[in-house]
Design an enzyme around this catalytic site. Structure first.
Site, short mmCIF file in Angstrom:
data_model
loop_
_atom_site.label_atom_id
_atom_site.label_comp_id
_atom_site.label_asym_id
_atom_site.label_seq_id
_atom_site.Cartn_x
_atom_site.Cartn_y
_atom_site.Cartn_z
N ASN A 1 0.85 -1.20 0.00
CA ASN A 1 0.00 0.00 0.00
C ASN A 1 0.88 1.25 0.00
O ASN A 1 2.10 1.15 0.02
CB ASN A 1 -0.96 -0.03 1.19
CG ASN A 1 -0.20 -0.16 2.49
OD1 ASN A 1 0.59 0.70 2.85
ND2 ASN A 1 -0.41 -1.27 3.19
N LYS B 1 8.96 -17.60 -10.29
CA LYS B 1 8.23 -16.48 -10.89
C LYS B 1 7.04 -17.02 -11.68
O LYS B 1 7.21 -17.96 -12.49
CB LYS B 1 9.18 -15.71 -11.83
CG LYS B 1 8.55 -14.48 -12.38
CD LYS B 1 9.46 -13.79 -13.38
CE LYS B 1 8.68 -12.77 -14.15
NZ LYS B 1 9.32 -12.41 -15.41
#
Ligand code: CTP
Length: 395
Positions: free
Chosen positions: A209, A285
């Site tokens: 955030n 990944k």
């Protein structure tokens, strides 16, 4: 503001803004402080010793080998002063102090000085931007030295840019604020969390955030100045003059808090903790698929604040939280303080663009568990931090 019984040590270095310090000395004198001036030899190319002597009502010292007493001056001056203010501070003096070089009286005193040092730099804008200078400033900041950023404008060297000494009022007010810091948290163990938690998806991606960690850092700094033993648990990389524990995820933050919990007197959760984390972290990944949509499964993180409040039972610990709201600030905060069970909740209005998150300013409302509400008007995060801590310490 009375500075009776305070001794201010003013260090002047060789910059054109040295003449402005005459006004600063007068302000300290008028406020009742005892003033002691120490100059680098180059400072006296810009302002006379006689002027400084008359204004400070004290002998002005420049070199180290002219002792008036048995005790070397760099030690006795450092001992007698409550604060050291270096203004204007050149790139040269800042860099010497940062690296422990003590080759004149001023830098020797700075090396021996154990109380608050405030530095107001002034220099050419290219010198200000020089990486070595900036690194030295960061070094000093991380050790607790307070810097008053130079202003942007016309510079005496003919350039226009950042490098002009900040206003004399700003220097005076910063010194007064520092000298009047209450020691209300002396000996208390204060644990603060800051920054947005990072919930990893795979080795290269994460959910987080916008929290900058500035408010938590300001709280930690102010708590330290108020005499506390501070631990800052943070997701942001910082160097600080107090203990820091670097974490990423909510779970790591909770583990770090558990380590500090037993000895903590005050815990302030200023961190923006993610409510959810990724269910299945991928060691490799993740690859793009042929699908146009994919689903990321999330699971709930522990409510750290709520669990801390439950865990404390009837032990004497103060626990405070923060909440960021985009609407119905007070109503939502009232509900939240009851739900979490903390003593204080500091509510932030994130619909305002001029405060909160990455801003250097904030405006908050502090709710307490007994229904009390106190609004703190917009101010720098460091001023707000001190006011929050004073409010909490009065509990
Ligand atoms: N907090 C926490 N653990 C969580 C979420 C929040 O400890 N999992 C703490 C924060 O550090 C903050 C306080 O709880 O001090 C309030 O955070 P906020 O995000 O406003 O509360 P939430 O309960 O997550 O409510 P909302 O639904 O508004 O996000």
């Amino acid at each position: 503001m009375s500075l009776q019984d305070k001794t201010v040590l003013i260090g002047i270095t060789g910059g054109i803004a040295a003449y402005k310090i005459c006004e600063l000395i007068r302000k300290f004198q008028k406020a009742g402080a005892k003033t002691r001036v120490v100059c680098t030899p180059n400072a006296l190319n810009f302002v006379t010793k006689l002027t400084l002597q008359n204004l400070s009502k004290n002998q002005v010292f420049v070199d180290e080998f002219n002792p008036k007493d048995w005790k070397p001056e760099h030690i006795s001056f450092a001992d007698e002063a409550d604060i050291m203010v270096i203004a204007p501070a050149t790139a040269n003096t800042i860099s010497k102090i940062a690296n422990g070089i003590a080759d004149n009286l001023l830098t020797s005193i700075a090396c021996a000085f154990s109380k608050q040092i405030i530095i107001a730099p002034a220099m050419n804008c290219n010198m200000w931007q020089n990486i070595a200078v900036q690194e030295n400033i960061s070094k000093l900041k991380s050790r607790g030295v307070e810097f008053l950023e130079p202003e942007t404008g016309f510079l005496a060297c003919g350039y226009s840019g950042k490098g002009r000494l900040c206003s004399i009022d700003k220097i005076f007010n910063a010194a007064v604020e520092s000298l009047n810091f209450s020691q209300k948290l002396a000996g208390k163990n204060v644990v603060i969390t800051s920054g947005g938690t990072i919930e990893e998806i795979d080795p290269v991606r994460y959910i987080s955030n916008y929290s900058s960690g500035k408010m938590g850092f300001a709280l930690a700094n102010s708590a330290k100045k108020m005499g506390a033993n501070v631990t800052l648990i943070t997701t942001k990389p910082i160097e600080a003059p107090f203990k820091t524990v670097k974490v990423k995820s909510a779970i790591q933050m909770q583990n770090a808090l558990d380590e500090e919990f037993e000895t903590a007197d005050i815990i302030i959760m200023a961190a923006a903790v993610a409510d959810y984390r990724v269910k299945n972290y991928s060691e490799q990944k993740l690859k793009k698929t042929s699908e146009d949509e994919i689903t990321l499964q999330l699971v709930k993180n522990p409510d750290i604040l709520k669990e801390l409040c439950q865990k404390r039972g009837d032990r004497k610990k103060i626990i405070a939280g923060f909440c960021a709201e985009s609407e119905n600030l007070v109503e939502n905060a009232k509900e939240k303080i009851a739900k979490k069970g903390c003593d204080f909740l500091v509510a932030n209005d994130i619909s305002r663009k001029d405060i909160g998150f990455s801003s250097d300013d904030n405006e908050v409302t502090i709710l307490d568990k007994n229904g009390g509400i106190k609004k703190l008007e917009k101010a720098s995060k460091s001023v707000i931090a001190t006011k929050i801590l004073e409010h909490i310490a009065n509990e």
